[in-house]
Every structure is written in structure tokens, then in C-alpha cells.
Design an enzyme around this catalytic site. Structure first.
Site, PDB file in Angstrom:
ATOM      1  CB  SER A  63      -0.888   0.014   1.252  1.00 59.42           C
ATOM      2  OG  SER A  63      -1.491   1.275   1.455  1.00 59.42           O
ATOM      3  CE1 TYR A  68      -4.100  -2.287   5.299  1.00 63.40           C
ATOM      4  CE2 TYR A  68      -3.445  -0.047   4.705  1.00 63.40           C
ATOM      5  CZ  TYR A  68      -3.858  -1.315   4.339  1.00 63.40           C
ATOM      6  OH  TYR A  68      -4.053  -1.609   3.001  1.00 63.40           O
TER       7      TYR A  68
END
Length: 255
Positions: A146, A160
């Protein structure tokens, strides 16, 4: 040479019930692959993906597992091997933010869940698939990291982002380890892609702020990640590419 020809190849995609995983499954099917679709809870979604794969001319099988649980990754891969006899490409797409919260408000169990879903699952899947690819003489692993793994995340997503940053590092290290054996390991790093992930975890105001930081002026669609995934999975297109993290983010981050 047919650059995107996956006929006679089996592709295992984790988290294939929606979003990028589902779009990738259709992309591989259009290129002739047999696609093994993993899901955790969203059985309705994965059945929809399976139908889309069939419509695209591919063959699909459906497999359930909670990849945050010990030994489930090995069991999943063994199940796919029992069904199809081989796995040529592994796409580690499964992951989730789990919960937005400041670091000081995140309980230990939530921290471990986030790390297990996003990082431990990738490690476990790779650990089991490597002997399979070795025995077959090579193969490709495509991880999904990501943009947050580079910029640290925001809005309660620090852990995350940390897990995704670790996936990027793991990708590079594993690529070095496996390169002499003809196994390529790369990753795609999506920016803000409009998937059920953001429907669950990102409010309209936060999403609007994210969109304002994107030079293209819009969020991405899952299908806009598919070409990069197929490129990295194709020996014909990327046989000399390994250890790379390819950004797909509309210009939001240009490293």
C-alpha cells in the site's frame, strides 16, 4: 509471443471476493488462467467473482480460510494443489485495516490482528508456496502492499501502514533470496482505490481529503491495478523484474 498468456497456469489469489482481488481474478481468466479464489467471510462475493471468471472464459475454484490463523495458509495451498495439481502464480492480496484508531487507543489484540491479517498471512503463504515453486522450476509471487507503507498512513491507520511497509521489505528480501532459483517476487502498491475497504473504514470527508492530494483528481478503480499485477506475474513480460514495488496511485506519491 503472447505476452499475457496464462493458459495451462494456475493462479491463486487471496482475498478474491471483492475489490482488487476480484478484478485480478477476471484479468487472469481473460488471459486463460485457471484461478483459485480464496475468501474469508464474503462467500456471496467470491461466488460472484467465480461467475465473472467463468464469463471471462476462465476456470475457477473457491477456497475458504482465515489467513490470520496459524496453519491456515498451508492448508489453503495444499487444498489448491489437491484440486489443480500445481500453482504457478500466487497473488497475496488479502488484507484489511481492521480498525481505525490512534496508536494509544489500539488494544493489543487489535494490533496483533492487523499484523496477522496483513503481514503474517503473506509470510505464511510464501513459506508454503516456495517449495512448490521450487519443485516446478520457478514461478511468480505478487504481493499487494500500500502507499501507506511509504508515507506512514493517516487517520488512525498507523499500524496498518506499518504492516504494509513490512510487506514491502519482505518482498524485496524474499526476492533476493529466491532469485537464483527462478522465483520472482514483486509487489503492487495501490494508492486510494475505491473498494469495500474504504467503504468500511473511510468516511466521506476523509476520502475527499485523500482525493484532493491526488494529481489525477480522482480515486482509482480496482481494474486499474490489474494490468500491473498481470505484468508482474508474466514471465514473458517481466522475466528480469524482481524485488520491485510498483506504485499505482494516480500520481499521489512519486518516489
Amino acid at each position: 509471443m503472447a505476452f499475457l498468456d496464462f493458459r495451462d497456469q494456475v493462479v491463486l489469489i487471496t482475498g478474491a471476493s471483492s475489490g482488487i482481488g476480484a478484478a485480478a481474478a477476471v484479468g487472469f481468466a481473460e488471459a486463460g488462467a485457471t484461478v483459485a479464489l480464496h475468501y474469508h467471510r464474503n462467500e456471496e462475493g467470491v461466488r460472484h467473482t467465480s461467475t465473472a471468471v467463468s464469463t471471462a472464459g476462465g476456470t475457477a475454484s473457491v477456497h475458504q480460510a482465515d489467513l490470520a490463523v496459524a496453519d491456515s495458509a498451508a492448508a489453503l495451498i495444499d487444498e489448491v494443489l489437491a484440486r489443480h495439481g500445481r500453482i504457478d502464480v500466487l497473488v497475496n492480496n488479502a488484507g484489511d485495516l481492521v480498525k481505525r484508531a490512534p496508536v494509544t487507543d489500539l488494544p493489543d489484540e487489535e494490533f496483533h490482528r492487523i499484523m496477522d491479517v496483513n503481514l503474517t498471512s503473506v509470510f505464511a503463504m510464501c513459506r508454503r508456496i516456495v517449495p512448490v515453486l521450487r519443485a516446478q522450476g520457478g514461478g511468480a509471487i505478487v504481493n499487494v502492499t500500500s502507499i501507506s507503507g511509504r508515507h506512514g498512513g493517516g487517520g488512525g491507520s498507523v499500524v496498518y501502514a506499518t504492516s504494509k511497509g513490512a510487506v514491502s521489505t519482505f518482498t524485496r528480501g524474499l526476492a533476493k533470496e529466491l532469485a537464483p532459483e527462478g522465483i520472482r517476487v514483486n509487489a503492487i502498491s495501490p494508492g486510494v482505490i475505491r473498494t469495500p475497504f474504504h467503504d468500511r473504514h473511510t468516511g466521506d470527508e476523509q476520502l475527499q481529503a485523500m482525493r484532493a492530494a491526488i494529481p489525477m483528481g480522482r480515486t482509482g478503480a480496482p481494474r486499474e491495478c490489474v494490468g500491473t499485477i498481470l505484468y508482474l506475474a508474466s514471465d514473458a513480460m517481466s522475466s528480469y523484474v524482481t524485488g520491485q514495488i510498483i506504485e499505482v496511485n494516480g500520481g499521489q506519491l512519486m518516489p
